[in-house]
Design a protein around this motif. Structure first.
Motif, PDB file in Angstrom:
ATOM      1  N   VAL A  59       1.872  76.380  36.579  1.00 33.57           N
ATOM      2  CA  VAL A  59       2.499  75.980  35.323  1.00 33.57           C
ATOM      3  C   VAL A  59       2.765  74.470  35.342  1.00 33.57           C
ATOM      4  O   VAL A  59       3.804  74.019  35.829  1.00 33.57           O
ATOM      5  N   LEU A  60       1.804  73.704  34.837  1.00 32.75           N
ATOM      6  CA  LEU A  60       1.972  72.256  34.729  1.00 32.75           C
ATOM      7  C   LEU A  60       2.833  71.981  33.503  1.00 32.75           C
ATOM      8  O   LEU A  60       2.445  72.274  32.377  1.00 32.75           O
ATOM      9  N   MET A  61       4.036  71.451  33.736  1.00 31.73           N
ATOM     10  CA  MET A  61       4.937  71.134  32.628  1.00 31.73           C
ATOM     11  C   MET A  61       4.542  69.832  31.943  1.00 31.73           C
ATOM     12  O   MET A  61       4.582  69.726  30.729  1.00 31.73           O
ATOM     13  N   ASP A  62       4.198  68.841  32.755  1.00 28.11           N
ATOM     14  CA  ASP A  62       3.926  67.536  32.177  1.00 28.11           C
ATOM     15  C   ASP A  62       3.065  66.707  33.118  1.00 28.11           C
ATOM     16  O   ASP A  62       3.153  66.840  34.335  1.00 28.11           O
ATOM     17  N   LYS A  63       2.247  65.874  32.521  1.00 28.97           N
ATOM     18  CA  LYS A  63       1.483  64.859  33.255  1.00 28.97           C
ATOM     19  C   LYS A  63       1.844  63.545  32.582  1.00 28.97           C
ATOM     20  O   LYS A  63       1.509  63.311  31.420  1.00 28.97           O
ATOM     21  N   ILE A  64       2.567  62.702  33.312  1.00 29.73           N
ATOM     22  CA  ILE A  64       3.142  61.499  32.722  1.00 29.73           C
ATOM     23  C   ILE A  64       2.344  60.277  33.147  1.00 29.73           C
ATOM     24  O   ILE A  64       2.216  59.989  34.339  1.00 29.73           O
ATOM     25  N   TYR A  88       2.971  64.188  38.012  1.00 28.28           N
ATOM     26  CA  TYR A  88       2.702  65.571  37.620  1.00 28.28           C
ATOM     27  C   TYR A  88       3.957  66.384  37.900  1.00 28.28           C
ATOM     28  O   TYR A  88       4.557  66.251  38.964  1.00 28.28           O
ATOM     29  N   GLN A  89       4.328  67.238  36.942  1.00 33.32           N
ATOM     30  CA  GLN A  89       5.528  68.066  37.091  1.00 33.32           C
ATOM     31  C   GLN A  89       5.171  69.529  36.846  1.00 33.32           C
ATOM     32  O   GLN A  89       4.478  69.849  35.885  1.00 33.32           O
ATOM     33  N   ALA A 107      14.140  86.135  52.674  1.00 27.91           N
ATOM     34  CA  ALA A 107      13.483  85.542  51.511  1.00 27.91           C
ATOM     35  C   ALA A 107      14.487  85.330  50.380  1.00 27.91           C
ATOM     36  O   ALA A 107      15.362  86.167  50.159  1.00 27.91           O
ATOM     37  N   VAL A 108      14.329  84.208  49.689  1.00 28.96           N
ATOM     38  CA  VAL A 108      15.174  83.890  48.537  1.00 28.96           C
ATOM     39  C   VAL A 108      14.248  83.565  47.364  1.00 28.96           C
ATOM     40  O   VAL A 108      13.632  82.497  47.334  1.00 28.96           O
ATOM     41  N   PRO A 109      14.120  84.476  46.393  1.00 33.05           N
ATOM     42  CA  PRO A 109      13.274  84.195  45.235  1.00 33.05           C
ATOM     43  C   PRO A 109      14.000  83.274  44.251  1.00 33.05           C
ATOM     44  O   PRO A 109      15.229  83.238  44.203  1.00 33.05           O
ATOM     45  N   GLY A 110      13.219  82.530  43.481  1.00 31.86           N
ATOM     46  CA  GLY A 110      13.828  81.667  42.482  1.00 31.86           C
ATOM     47  C   GLY A 110      12.795  80.870  41.721  1.00 31.86           C
ATOM     48  O   GLY A 110      11.601  81.132  41.782  1.00 31.86           O
ATOM     49  N   LYS A 111      13.267  79.892  40.996  1.00 31.97           N
ATOM     50  CA  LYS A 111      12.431  78.981  40.215  1.00 31.97           C
ATOM     51  C   LYS A 111      12.401  77.634  40.917  1.00 31.97           C
ATOM     52  O   LYS A 111      13.384  77.217  41.518  1.00 31.97           O
ATOM     53  N   LEU A 112      11.279  76.944  40.821  1.00 29.69           N
ATOM     54  CA  LEU A 112      11.129  75.654  41.474  1.00 29.69           C
ATOM     55  C   LEU A 112      10.586  74.636  40.487  1.00 29.69           C
ATOM     56  O   LEU A 112       9.547  74.844  39.870  1.00 29.69           O
ATOM     57  N   PHE A 113      11.305  73.536  40.346  1.00 31.45           N
ATOM     58  CA  PHE A 113      10.795  72.365  39.633  1.00 31.45           C
ATOM     59  C   PHE A 113      10.310  71.399  40.700  1.00 31.45           C
ATOM     60  O   PHE A 113      11.063  71.047  41.611  1.00 31.45           O
ATOM     61  N   SER A 114       9.070  70.978  40.623  1.00 31.37           N
ATOM     62  CA  SER A 114       8.540  70.044  41.623  1.00 31.37           C
ATOM     63  C   SER A 114       7.679  69.009  40.913  1.00 31.37           C
ATOM     64  O   SER A 114       7.205  69.228  39.793  1.00 31.37           O
ATOM     65  N   GLU A 115       7.521  67.882  41.601  1.00 34.54           N
ATOM     66  CA  GLU A 115       6.664  66.845  41.034  1.00 34.54           C
ATOM     67  C   GLU A 115       5.963  66.082  42.137  1.00 34.54           C
ATOM     68  O   GLU A 115       6.427  66.061  43.287  1.00 34.54           O
ATOM     69  N   ALA A 116       4.850  65.487  41.775  1.00 38.16           N
ATOM     70  CA  ALA A 116       4.092  64.641  42.693  1.00 38.16           C
ATOM     71  C   ALA A 116       3.705  63.380  41.942  1.00 38.16           C
ATOM     72  O   ALA A 116       3.292  63.443  40.778  1.00 38.16           O
ATOM     73  N   THR A 117       3.853  62.246  42.611  1.00 36.40           N
ATOM     74  CA  THR A 117       3.524  60.959  42.006  1.00 36.40           C
ATOM     75  C   THR A 117       2.277  60.408  42.683  1.00 36.40           C
ATOM     76  O   THR A 117       2.172  60.407  43.909  1.00 36.40           O
TER      77      THR A 117
END
Length: 120
Positions: A59-64, A88-89, A107-117
């Motif tokens: 799930v690519l949220m944004d490409k800035i 990229y986010q 294990a801990v399930p969840g949501k992850l927001f990540s980015e790479a520059t």
């Protein structure tokens, strides 16, 4: 954090791109799969802990385009002679696997927001 409680501080952290794919718009090899790892000590007992999280960047949220806010001609000069920075986010479901001391990994399930520059 586990159960809304900070359990430790990591001092050895890594992000590895397991697989990549070429983004034809930017020319960068962006990750399809990322592995994050953290190592450190717990705050209360000082035990070593390790955590890892491997996920697909589905799930690519944004490409800035970082230079998008400057005039076009200046942007082209910077891109030609200096760099073309992009961020990229992603926002994905994932599972963190945590091992504290000699205890069993959990294990801990969840949501992850990540980015790479990318700046080349």
């Amino acid at each position: 954090m586990v159960g809304n409680k900070l359990i430790g501080v990591s001092v050895r952290n890594q992000a590895n791109f397991i697989t990549t794919v070429l983004d034809p718009d930017t020319g960068y090899n962006i990750p399809e799969k990322i592995l994050y790892t953290w190592e450190g000590s717990t705050l209360d007992t000082g035990e070593n802990f390790k955590a890892r999280m491997e996920f697909d960047t589905a799930v690519l949220m944004d490409k800035i385009d970082v230079l998008n806010e400057i005039p076009y001609f200046l942007k082209k000069i910077v891109q030609a002679f200096v760099a073309k920075p992009y961020v990229y986010q992603w926002f994905n479901d994932t599972i963190a696997y945590i091992k504290i001391g000699d205890k069993d990994e959990f294990a801990v399930p969840g949501k992850l927001f990540s980015e790479a520059t990318f700046i080349y």
